[in-house]
Write a protein that holds these residues in place. Structure first.
Motif, PDB file in Angstrom:
ATOM      1  N   GLY A 144       4.517  -2.588   3.730  1.00 20.25           N
ATOM      2  CA  GLY A 144       3.336  -2.291   4.536  1.00 20.25           C
ATOM      3  C   GLY A 144       2.345  -3.441   4.573  1.00 20.25           C
ATOM      4  N   VAL A 145       2.804  -4.641   4.183  1.00 21.89           N
ATOM      5  CA  VAL A 145       1.963  -5.844   4.214  1.00 21.89           C
ATOM      6  C   VAL A 145       2.747  -6.919   4.962  1.00 21.89           C
ATOM      7  N   ASN A 146       2.126  -7.533   5.955  1.00 21.28           N
ATOM      8  CA  ASN A 146       2.853  -8.564   6.712  1.00 21.28           C
ATOM      9  C   ASN A 146       2.702  -9.935   6.043  1.00 21.28           C
ATOM     10  N   ASP A 147       3.377 -10.930   6.605  1.00 18.47           N
ATOM     11  CA  ASP A 147       3.372 -12.276   6.005  1.00 18.47           C
ATOM     12  C   ASP A 147       2.003 -12.941   6.021  1.00 18.47           C
ATOM     13  N   ASN A 148       1.083 -12.418   6.829  1.00 16.87           N
ATOM     14  CA  ASN A 148      -0.288 -12.948   6.865  1.00 16.87           C
ATOM     15  C   ASN A 148      -1.206 -12.219   5.887  1.00 16.87           C
ATOM     16  N   ARG A 149      -0.613 -11.427   5.001  1.00 15.87           N
ATOM     17  CA  ARG A 149      -1.333 -10.632   3.981  1.00 15.87           C
ATOM     18  C   ARG A 149      -2.162  -9.509   4.601  1.00 15.87           C
ATOM     19  N   GLU A 150      -1.886  -9.156   5.857  1.00 14.09           N
ATOM     20  CA  GLU A 150      -2.607  -8.055   6.489  1.00 14.09           C
ATOM     21  C   GLU A 150      -1.952  -6.751   6.067  1.00 14.09           C
ATOM     22  N   ILE A 151      -2.744  -5.821   5.611  1.00 16.09           N
ATOM     23  CA  ILE A 151      -2.223  -4.540   5.160  1.00 16.09           C
ATOM     24  C   ILE A 151      -2.039  -3.647   6.384  1.00 16.09           C
ATOM     25  N   ILE A 152      -0.785  -3.425   6.732  1.00 14.71           N
ATOM     26  CA  ILE A 152      -0.420  -2.616   7.886  1.00 14.71           C
ATOM     27  C   ILE A 152      -0.339  -1.149   7.465  1.00 14.71           C
ATOM     28  N   GLY A 153       0.188  -0.933   6.284  1.00  4.63           N
ATOM     29  CA  GLY A 153       0.365   0.424   5.781  1.00  4.63           C
ATOM     30  C   GLY A 153       1.668   1.039   6.274  1.00  4.63           C
ATOM     31  N   LEU A 154       2.017   2.162   5.704  1.00  2.00           N
ATOM     32  CA  LEU A 154       3.208   2.906   6.083  1.00  2.00           C
ATOM     33  C   LEU A 154       2.814   4.350   6.320  1.00  2.00           C
ATOM     34  N   ASP A 155       3.478   4.978   7.267  1.00  2.00           N
ATOM     35  CA  ASP A 155       3.229   6.401   7.475  1.00  2.00           C
ATOM     36  C   ASP A 155       4.186   7.212   6.593  1.00  2.00           C
TER      37      ASP A 155
END
Length: 80
Positions: free
Chosen positions: A50-61
């Motif tokens: 749930g974290v992309n390579d840019n360290r952005e927390i996308i999260g998971l459902d």
């Protein structure tokens, strides 16, 4: 400061002990099981789903579903 904000500050970059996965590819479990195997054969490590390579927390459902699927895939891989 929220826990996720603190986490983002602490996530410097991927290293030999840290891996970021934006999502969990169930149709391609080798994409993340290789990382699990590498960590278990080395000094260990952490996979942040749930974290992309840019360290952005996308999260998971539906976290519980993901936990069960990860466990299921891990058990299948050990049986092979």
């Amino acid at each position: 400061m929220k826990k996720l904000e603190k986490l983002k500050i602490n996530l410097v970059a991927e290293t030999t002990e840290i891996e970021f996965k934006e999502n969990i590819e169930y149709n391609k479990p080798k994409s993340w099981l290789k990382t699990v195997s590498a960590f278990s054969n080395g000094i260990g490590g952490i996979i942040y789903f749930g974290v992309n390579d840019n360290r952005e927390i996308i999260g998971l459902d539906d976290i519980q579903k993901h936990i069960e699927k990860i466990s299921e895939n891990g058990k299948k891989a050990r049986r092979k």
